[in-house]
Write a protein that holds these residues in place. Sequence first.
Motif, PDB file in Angstrom:
ATOM      1  N   ARG A   6      50.769  46.996  35.019  1.00 23.41           N
ATOM      2  CA  ARG A   6      49.185  46.988  35.908  1.00 23.41           C
ATOM      3  C   ARG A   6      49.315  46.583  37.333  1.00 23.41           C
ATOM      4  O   ARG A   6      50.579  46.014  37.707  1.00 23.41           O
ATOM      5  CB  ARG A   6      48.328  46.053  35.248  1.00 23.41           C
ATOM      6  N   TRP A  45      47.819  44.784  40.517  1.00 26.45           N
ATOM      7  CA  TRP A  45      46.779  43.457  41.073  1.00 26.45           C
ATOM      8  C   TRP A  45      46.908  43.431  42.457  1.00 26.45           C
ATOM      9  O   TRP A  45      47.651  43.888  43.054  1.00 26.45           O
ATOM     10  CB  TRP A  45      47.733  42.221  40.326  1.00 26.45           C
ATOM     11  N   PHE A 102      45.434  35.772  44.740  1.00 27.26           N
ATOM     12  CA  PHE A 102      44.367  35.437  43.994  1.00 27.26           C
ATOM     13  C   PHE A 102      43.631  34.294  44.637  1.00 27.26           C
ATOM     14  O   PHE A 102      42.798  33.173  43.973  1.00 27.26           O
ATOM     15  CB  PHE A 102      44.545  35.182  42.644  1.00 27.26           C
ATOM     16  N   ARG A 141      40.088  32.931  43.589  1.00 28.49           N
ATOM     17  CA  ARG A 141      39.638  32.531  42.420  1.00 28.49           C
ATOM     18  C   ARG A 141      39.868  30.840  42.739  1.00 28.49           C
ATOM     19  O   ARG A 141      39.365  30.300  41.708  1.00 28.49           O
ATOM     20  CB  ARG A 141      40.674  32.895  41.548  1.00 28.49           C
ATOM     21  N   PRO A 171      49.478  35.437  32.835  1.00 30.73           N
ATOM     22  CA  PRO A 171      48.471  35.331  34.008  1.00 30.73           C
ATOM     23  C   PRO A 171      48.961  36.669  34.694  1.00 30.73           C
ATOM     24  O   PRO A 171      49.929  37.265  34.937  1.00 30.73           O
ATOM     25  CB  PRO A 171      48.505  34.336  34.772  1.00 30.73           C
ATOM     26  N   ALA A 172      47.964  37.255  35.200  1.00 32.58           N
ATOM     27  CA  ALA A 172      48.162  38.405  36.048  1.00 32.58           C
ATOM     28  C   ALA A 172      49.154  38.117  37.311  1.00 32.58           C
ATOM     29  O   ALA A 172      49.008  36.900  37.907  1.00 32.58           O
ATOM     30  CB  ALA A 172      46.686  39.006  36.562  1.00 32.58           C
ATOM     31  N   GLU A 223      50.083  40.927  31.079  1.00 34.95           N
ATOM     32  CA  GLU A 223      49.211  40.128  31.857  1.00 34.95           C
ATOM     33  C   GLU A 223      48.150  40.474  31.935  1.00 34.95           C
ATOM     34  O   GLU A 223      47.674  41.550  31.833  1.00 34.95           O
ATOM     35  CB  GLU A 223      50.284  40.236  33.127  1.00 34.95           C
ATOM     36  N   ASP A 236      43.905  39.227  33.185  1.00 39.26           N
ATOM     37  CA  ASP A 236      42.972  38.660  34.070  1.00 39.26           C
ATOM     38  C   ASP A 236      42.081  37.876  33.279  1.00 39.26           C
ATOM     39  O   ASP A 236      42.107  37.854  32.169  1.00 39.26           O
ATOM     40  CB  ASP A 236      42.082  39.703  34.773  1.00 39.26           C
ATOM     41  N   TRP A 237      41.368  37.031  33.681  1.00 40.87           N
ATOM     42  CA  TRP A 237      40.568  36.107  33.220  1.00 40.87           C
ATOM     43  C   TRP A 237      39.470  36.915  32.488  1.00 40.87           C
ATOM     44  O   TRP A 237      39.024  37.928  32.950  1.00 40.87           O
ATOM     45  CB  TRP A 237      39.594  35.428  34.302  1.00 40.87           C
ATOM     46  N   GLU A 296      39.882  38.572  29.673  1.00 43.99           N
ATOM     47  CA  GLU A 296      40.717  39.555  29.016  1.00 43.99           C
ATOM     48  C   GLU A 296      41.435  39.225  27.757  1.00 43.99           C
ATOM     49  O   GLU A 296      41.747  37.985  27.682  1.00 43.99           O
ATOM     50  CB  GLU A 296      41.589  40.468  30.116  1.00 43.99           C
ATOM     51  N   SER A 336      50.035  34.769  41.732  1.00 42.95           N
ATOM     52  CA  SER A 336      49.712  35.131  40.371  1.00 42.95           C
ATOM     53  C   SER A 336      48.480  34.272  39.800  1.00 42.95           C
ATOM     54  O   SER A 336      48.201  33.154  40.667  1.00 42.95           O
ATOM     55  CB  SER A 336      51.082  34.905  39.577  1.00 42.95           C
ATOM     56  N   LEU A 337      47.905  34.521  38.744  1.00 46.06           N
ATOM     57  CA  LEU A 337      46.688  33.882  38.523  1.00 46.06           C
ATOM     58  C   LEU A 337      47.186  32.755  37.664  1.00 46.06           C
ATOM     59  O   LEU A 337      48.504  32.408  37.194  1.00 46.06           O
ATOM     60  CB  LEU A 337      45.867  34.814  37.830  1.00 46.06           C
TER      61      LEU A 337
END
Length: 344
Positions: free
Chosen positions: A19, A21, A25, A28, A155-156, A172, A174-175, A177, A209-210
């Motif tokens: 994916r 991204w 982030f 967030r 995490p992403a 990886e 996202d929130w 998911e 990264s998330l």
Amino acid sequence: MTEQTERPLAQPRRLGEHRIWPRAFTDRLTSPLPGVRALARLAREGQLRPSAASLREIAELPVEPAPLPVVNAATIATTWAGHASWVISIGGLTVLTDPVWSRRILGTPARITPVGVDWADLPRIDAVVISHNHYDHLDAPTLKRLPRDTPLLLPAGLARWARRRRFSNVTELDWWEAVELPGPAGPVRLDFVPAHHWSKRTVTDTCRSLWGGWVLTAPSGQRVYFAGDTGYGHWFQRIGARYPGIDIALLPIGAYNPRWMLAPVHTDPEEAVRAFQDVGARYLAPMHWGTFLLSAEPPLEPLRRLRLAWETTGRPRDELWDLPVGGSRVLPPVDAETYPAALA
């Protein structure tokens, strides 16, 4: 209208997706990160580690390694290996959370209690979930002990890090998911959920990264919430609304002093109890204390304050799973008669 109604659970994504991204982030974040002035104040006040006198408490920290519980696919078991590392048996699978079996992590004194589970005693690991990339949660030497085809749920933004280390089954998210892993009694669902925290591993990758927590749902519908590393805030109510009926909440209670700096990213014991109530869980199992000296509170203070905060809730004492390092608890199935496949 509840959060569950407004935003139904996402369909599981395909394992191993590649994916793209955003570059970062930072949008967030729920609080600004500490700046130069805050770091200077921290150094000036010397509130980096517990006082020398309080270190005598280390000898009193509860450590009781024991064999992993015997379970089947109908039961959920949680074993605290220390810090944010749990061995979770769910739906016939074994999942590790933020596994850190190393004696030392970058920039921190060596662990003050041993790992609660010997690596050689672990069963086959069916998946690893990571909350974020800080060194006390994403430990490369520990992950290198795993077969490279072990499913890593990240995490992403962290897949590239894992694939560079030759892991071939990397997903990886996202929130909000999720993915599903096949198990002997049916699929086990793992949802990545928000947290009040941040990420950084080098001088150039702040929030690249998330970060977040994980909700693990057994085929029976029973749930374990692993909060990862987080401050207190609105996400807990949102998680509880979207995932009703959480059975066990694994919540951090340590690394909280000084509050003027750490409150946005680390819950203290009283906030952990509030978070437990917000998510509507049945049992609270504390973590993120008694392993590494990351902040200034005395080593045993998180446990003392947690027990006092629990008393104020009026809830039964046996719903607080304040385990020693190496301790386990088993959650029985909801109804074995209607769930016979799990007993096979």
